[in-house]
Design a protein around this motif. Structure first.
Motif, PDB file in Angstrom:
ATOM      1  N   GLY A  59      -4.703   1.510   7.511  1.00 22.07           N
ATOM      2  CA  GLY A  59      -4.426   1.433   6.081  1.00 22.07           C
ATOM      3  C   GLY A  59      -4.353   2.795   5.439  1.00 22.07           C
ATOM      4  N   ILE A  60      -5.278   3.687   5.788  1.00 21.78           N
ATOM      5  CA  ILE A  60      -5.262   5.048   5.251  1.00 21.78           C
ATOM      6  C   ILE A  60      -4.001   5.777   5.697  1.00 21.78           C
ATOM      7  N   THR A  61      -3.608   5.551   6.941  1.00 22.98           N
ATOM      8  CA  THR A  61      -2.368   6.166   7.439  1.00 22.98           C
ATOM      9  C   THR A  61      -1.164   5.693   6.644  1.00 22.98           C
ATOM     10  N   SER A  62      -1.108   4.390   6.339  1.00 25.40           N
ATOM     11  CA  SER A  62       0.007   3.843   5.560  1.00 25.40           C
ATOM     12  C   SER A  62       0.061   4.461   4.169  1.00 25.40           C
ATOM     13  N   ALA A  63      -1.100   4.551   3.508  1.00 22.61           N
ATOM     14  CA  ALA A  63      -1.147   5.149   2.177  1.00 22.61           C
ATOM     15  C   ALA A  63      -0.761   6.616   2.230  1.00 22.61           C
ATOM     16  N   ALA A  64      -1.217   7.314   3.273  1.00 21.21           N
ATOM     17  CA  ALA A  64      -0.882   8.734   3.417  1.00 21.21           C
ATOM     18  C   ALA A  64       0.618   8.919   3.634  1.00 21.21           C
ATOM     19  N   ILE A  65       1.235   7.980   4.351  1.00 16.01           N
ATOM     20  CA  ILE A  65       2.689   8.057   4.564  1.00 16.01           C
ATOM     21  C   ILE A  65       3.422   7.955   3.226  1.00 16.01           C
ATOM     22  N   GLY A  66       3.005   6.991   2.386  1.00 20.80           N
ATOM     23  CA  GLY A  66       3.636   6.845   1.076  1.00 20.80           C
ATOM     24  C   GLY A  66       3.484   8.094   0.228  1.00 20.80           C
ATOM     25  N   ALA A  67       2.285   8.685   0.227  1.00 16.14           N
ATOM     26  CA  ALA A  67       2.038   9.899  -0.553  1.00 16.14           C
ATOM     27  C   ALA A  67       2.851  11.072  -0.014  1.00 16.14           C
ATOM     28  N   THR A  68       2.934  11.171   1.312  1.00 15.39           N
ATOM     29  CA  THR A  68       3.687  12.277   1.921  1.00 15.39           C
ATOM     30  C   THR A  68       5.169  12.190   1.585  1.00 15.39           C
ATOM     31  N   ILE A  69       5.718  10.993   1.654  1.00 15.41           N
ATOM     32  CA  ILE A  69       7.140  10.805   1.321  1.00 15.41           C
ATOM     33  C   ILE A  69       7.400  11.202  -0.125  1.00 15.41           C
ATOM     34  N   ALA A  70       6.500  10.806  -1.028  1.00 13.68           N
ATOM     35  CA  ALA A  70       6.662  11.165  -2.436  1.00 13.68           C
ATOM     36  C   ALA A  70       6.634  12.671  -2.615  1.00 13.68           C
ATOM     37  N   GLY A  71       5.686  13.338  -1.938  1.00 13.42           N
ATOM     38  CA  GLY A  71       5.591  14.791  -2.049  1.00 13.42           C
ATOM     39  C   GLY A  71       6.835  15.492  -1.544  1.00 13.42           C
ATOM     40  N   ILE A  72       7.349  15.037  -0.411  1.00 11.37           N
ATOM     41  CA  ILE A  72       8.547  15.658   0.158  1.00 11.37           C
ATOM     42  C   ILE A  72       9.744  15.483  -0.771  1.00 11.37           C
ATOM     43  N   VAL A  99       0.834  -1.202   0.000  1.00  8.69           N
ATOM     44  CA  VAL A  99       0.000   0.000   0.000  1.00  8.69           C
ATOM     45  C   VAL A  99       0.870   1.254   0.000  1.00  8.69           C
ATOM     46  N   ILE A 100       1.890   1.261   0.849  1.00 10.60           N
ATOM     47  CA  ILE A 100       2.803   2.411   0.916  1.00 10.60           C
ATOM     48  C   ILE A 100       3.519   2.606  -0.414  1.00 10.60           C
ATOM     49  N   THR A 101       3.991   1.499  -1.014  1.00 15.38           N
ATOM     50  CA  THR A 101       4.714   1.584  -2.284  1.00 15.38           C
ATOM     51  C   THR A 101       3.819   2.103  -3.401  1.00 15.38           C
ATOM     52  N   ALA A 102       2.611   1.565  -3.500  1.00 19.22           N
ATOM     53  CA  ALA A 102       1.685   2.002  -4.550  1.00 19.22           C
ATOM     54  C   ALA A 102       1.329   3.472  -4.386  1.00 19.22           C
ATOM     55  N   ALA A 103       1.046   3.886  -3.161  1.00 19.59           N
ATOM     56  CA  ALA A 103       0.713   5.289  -2.906  1.00 19.59           C
ATOM     57  C   ALA A 103       1.902   6.185  -3.214  1.00 19.59           C
ATOM     58  N   PHE A 104       3.105   5.721  -2.879  1.00 17.53           N
ATOM     59  CA  PHE A 104       4.312   6.513  -3.149  1.00 17.53           C
ATOM     60  C   PHE A 104       4.523   6.724  -4.649  1.00 17.53           C
ATOM     61  N   LEU A 105       4.458   5.647  -5.424  1.00 17.48           N
ATOM     62  CA  LEU A 105       4.714   5.743  -6.852  1.00 17.48           C
ATOM     63  C   LEU A 105       3.642   6.573  -7.563  1.00 17.48           C
ATOM     64  N   VAL A 164      -4.176  11.736  -6.030  1.00 13.23           N
ATOM     65  CA  VAL A 164      -3.428  11.235  -4.882  1.00 13.23           C
ATOM     66  C   VAL A 164      -4.388  10.912  -3.729  1.00 13.23           C
ATOM     67  N   ALA A 165      -5.324  11.833  -3.463  1.00  9.82           N
ATOM     68  CA  ALA A 165      -6.292  11.611  -2.392  1.00  9.82           C
ATOM     69  C   ALA A 165      -7.140  10.372  -2.667  1.00  9.82           C
TER      70      ALA A 165
END
Length: 271
Positions: free
Chosen positions: A161-174, A5-11, A140-141
C-alpha cells in the motif's frame, strides 16, 4: 482499492508539488539554479528517509485495526481542513490561491534583500528552496504513509500500500517538474482549488471508511460503500457552498442599504 490510493496520493501530491515548485522556480531565477536545485534535492532525500523509516515502523509495530482507526480520524481532520478552504473559495469568502502572485511576491522579497544571480551556492537560496520543498512535501509524506499503511487488503499488504501511494506521489512530482521545466513559469493553469476539493473529499471519505473499520463497523457492500460516502460528502459540500453564497449575497445587499433607509423623513411626518 489500490487504484484509489494511487489516485488520491497523485492528486494531493500534485497540489503540494505545484506550491513547492513555485518557490524553487523563483529561487532559481532570482538567485541561481544550483542553490535552488540543491535545496530541493536535499529536501526530497529527507522526505524519502521519513517515508522509509516511519512507514516501515508503522507496518511492523502497529496493529492494522488500531492503525486504521487512528489514521482514519487524522484523515478526516486533514480532509475537512482542505474541504473548508475549497468551500470558502468556491463561495467567494476566501480569495483563490494565486501561484503567479506568490511567485511575484517572493521574487520581490528576494530582490529587496539584494540577492543577485551568482554561479556559486548561496546558503540563503539553498535554505529557502529546502524549506519550501520540505514543508509542502511533509504533507505528501503524511498522505503516502497514512493512505499506504491503511489500505492493506488480502491481495496487497501494508508495504504494498505504501508503495502504491508513493508511486502516485512520484508520478505527480515528475509531471509537475516536467511541466514547470518546459514553461519556466508558475503553474497558474493548474486548477488547484478543484484539486484540493477533490482531495478533501477523498481524504474525508477514506478517513470515515477506515475509522469505521477500526471501530468494527461492517460497511454495506464492503469497499463499494466508499463511493456512497464520497457522494454524501460531495452533496454536503455542494449544499454548504450554496448556503454560504446566499449568505454572502444577503450581507452584501444589507451593506448597500443605508442605515436610515427605514426612517421616515421629518418633513413627511409634519405633513
Amino acid at each position: 482499492m489500490q487504484w484509489a490510493v494511487i489516485t488520491a496520493a497523485f492528486l494531493a501530491s500534485a497540489v503540494e508539488f505545484v506550491e513547492a515548485f513555485t518557490i524553487v522556480l523563483v529561487v532559481g531565477i532570482t538567485i541561481n539554479w544550483r542553490s535552488s536545485l540543491l535545496g530541493a534535492f536535499a529536501a526530497a532525500a529527507t522526505l524519502a528517509l521519513i517515508v522509509g523509516t516511519l512507514g516501515v515502523a508503522l507496518v511492523i509495530y502497529v496493529p492494522l485495526d488500531i492503525l486504521r482507526l487512528v489514521v482514519g480520524v487524522i484523515l478526516i481532520l486533514f480532509g475537512l481542513k482542505w474541504l473548508k478552504k475549497a468551500i470558502l473559495r468556491y463561495s467567494g469568502l476566501k480569495a483563490l490561491h494565486d501561484e503567479e502572485a506568490i511567485f511575484e511576491e517572493t521574487r520581490a522579497q528576494l530582490r529587496a534583500r539584494g540577492e543577485a544571480i551568482a554561479p556559486r551556492f548561496e546558503p540563503f537560496g539553498v535554505a529557502l528552496s529546502y524549506k519550501a520543498v520540505l514543508l509542502e512535501g511533509l504533507e505528501v509524506a503524511f498522505i503516502v504513509i497514512t493512505f499506504g499503511s491503511s489500505s492493506a487488503t488480502n491481495v496487497c499488504n501494508n508495504t504494498c500500500g505504501i508503495t502504491s501511494a508513493a508511486i502516485g506521489a512520484t508520478i505527480a512530482g515528475i509531471l509537475v517538474i516536467l511541466a514547470g521545466t518546459i514553461i519556466r513559469a508558475p503553474l497558474t493553469r493548474v486548477p488547484e482549488n478543484t484539486l484540493k476539493f477533490i482531495v478533501g473529499i477523498m481524504l474525508t471519505t477514506f478517513g470515515t471508511f477506515w475509522a469505521g473499520e477500526g471501530f468494527g463497523v461492517a460497511w454495506p457492500y464492503a469497499d463499494a460503500f466508499i463511493l456512497a460516502l464520497a457522494v454524501l460528502y460531495l452533496l454536503a459540500s455542494f449544499i454548504l457552498v450554496m448556503i454560504l453564497k446566499q449568505s454572502k449575497q444577503r450581507h452584501a445587499v444589507m451593506a448597500d442599504v443605508p442605515k436610515d433607509a427605514t426612517e421616515v423623513p421629518e418633513q413627511e411626518v409634519l405633513h
